[in-house]
Design an enzyme around this catalytic site. Structure first.
Site, PDB file in Angstrom:
ATOM      1  CB  VAL A 192      19.994   0.497 -79.571  1.00  0.00           C
ATOM      2  CG1 VAL A 192      21.153   0.313 -78.598  1.00  0.00           C
ATOM      3  CG2 VAL A 192      19.187  -0.790 -79.694  1.00  0.00           C
ATOM      4  N   GLY A 224      18.651   9.166 -74.532  1.00  0.00           N
ATOM      5  CA  GLY A 224      18.091   7.984 -75.182  1.00  0.00           C
ATOM      6  C   GLY A 224      17.446   8.345 -76.489  1.00  0.00           C
ATOM      7  CG  ASN A 225      17.839   6.662 -79.851  1.00  0.00           C
ATOM      8  OD1 ASN A 225      18.465   7.694 -79.659  1.00  0.00           O
ATOM      9  ND2 ASN A 225      18.337   5.634 -80.507  1.00  0.00           N
ATOM     10  CB  SER A 226      11.809   9.654 -79.413  1.00  0.00           C
ATOM     11  OG  SER A 226      12.252  10.839 -78.797  1.00  0.00           O
TER      12      SER A 226
END
Length: 379
Positions: free
Chosen positions: A263, A198-200
């Site tokens: 996202v 995922g993204n931070s």
């Protein structure tokens, strides 16, 4: 809009009856909360009849429901009219000695006060200092009118007419009647039953944008992706985990969408349903995810704001953000650097199809700054 109307103990309290009627007829949900002294000037029965709700001032009634917190958190706007000198002093000092003051301190909703008192009381340096303190904290003050006071005196201190109070309280809400959809946080795509890519993102910028839109009068839906911090009161919250859930939650009409969520750009093609064991060699095949904001604006007639995160800054960040503006088909894009992740402050490049501005400050300040530049497009 859910409005908490506080009434304090001054002779002008009788005017509050017409204010309740005006706000009610305008379609707002009104909860009236007079002080004990206010009820010496206006009847409880009158306020219940006009608001359609029972009046209960007891701090210790239904203690399990924590009424002062509930009243504050469920309010989209708080109006106090009239506001006496005593009330203003206690509010400025943070003294919560009745249900009304407790509710205000427990709320993050915008507050409007309409002072009413004798001229000398209004002009007293102590009252003026309290007014200055409240304004510094963001509380909006409608100054008293000049006219006939109690007895034979005339001068500044008269409570403005209910129509003026209603106009003042609601005119500072340029997003009233608008639905704003804000996405925040970071999506997670599973690798196995416990791991993900995922993204931070803490979701802090999206939360501040949702709060700013709420404070400007909007009906706000916050789509929160894996946000662990508290979400704001007065906002509808939809919790999501991955890209598909985010897309489904976004599938609704609104007047303004702000895509602040981080996202995931990729997902694992074949995630495992079980926890993978450590020590085994592992190769992940990644596939790109859908560009949700580009897809959304292609199918909805809506004003749109997206975010572009880059490890560049300055002219290079402007270049990257501008390219994404056109690629995604959005109206505005906010370019920011990875250095802003996890920080309370940010430095941004705000880009439209024909303009560019730079700004820096706290994420709360920047949220209001961004919305002020987007609001004209909504008209």
């Amino acid at each position: 809009m859910r409005i908490l109307l506080g009434i304090t103990g001054g002779i002008a309290a009788y005017k509050a009856a017409n204010l309740v009627r005006l706000l009610k007829e305008a379609g707002h949900d009104i909860t009236v909360l007079p002080t004990q002294n206010a009820l010496k000037f206006i009847g409880e029965t009158t306020l219940e009849a006009l608001s359609g709700k029972n009046i209960d001032l007891d701090m210790y009634h239904d203690v399990a429901d924590v009424r002062h917190v509930e009243l504050g958190q469920q309010s989209d706007l708080i109006i106090v009219a009239p506001a006496t000198a005593s009330f203003l002093a206690r509010l400025a000092s943070g003294i919560a000695d009745d249900l009304l003051l407790n509710a205000i301190l427990a709320s993050t909703a915008p507050v409007v006060v309409a002072p009413a008192m004798h001229t000398e009381m209004w002009q007293n340096p102590a009252t003026q200092a309290n007014i200055a303190t409240l304004q510094e904290r963001g509380i909006r003050v409608l100054e008293p009118a000049v006219g006939r006071l109690t007895g034979k005196d005339s001068g500044p201190g008269r409570m403005p007419e209910p129509e003026e109070i209603a106009t003042f309280a609601l005119s500072g809400l340029p997003l009233q009647g608008k639905h704003v959809l804000v996405t925040a946080g970071g999506t997670r795509e599973p690798i196995d039953s416990v791991r993900f890519i995922g993204n931070s993102s803490t979701g802090r910028m999206g939360i501040e944008l949702a709060k700013a839109a709420r404070d400007l009068g909007a009906q706000v839906t916050l789509v929160a992706a894996n946000i662990e911090t508290a979400t704001p009161a007065g906002v509808s919250v939809i919790k999501v985990g991955n890209v598909d859930e985010l897309e489904l939650a976004m599938d609704r009409n609104c007047d303004l969408i702000i895509m602040a969520a981080a996202v995931s750009d990729f997902r694992v093609k074949n995630p495992s349903n079980e926890k993978l064991k450590r020590g085994e060699s592992l190769t992940l095949e990644l596939t790109p995810t859908k560009d949700l904001i580009a897809s959304y604006v292609a199918n909805h007639k809506v004003i749109s704001v997206a975010f572009a995160l880059s490890d560049s800054d300055g002219d290079r960040l402007v270049e990257v953000a501008t390219a994404k503006l056109w690629d995604k088909g959005v109206d505005f894009i906010v370019g920011n650097s990875v250095s802003a992740l996890g920080s309370d402050t940010n430095q941004i490049e705000f880009i439209s199809r024909n303009s560019h501005e730079s700004a820096s400050g706290s994420k709360s300040e920047l949220s209001r700054w961004i919305l002020e530049r987007v609001i004209p497009s909504l008209s």
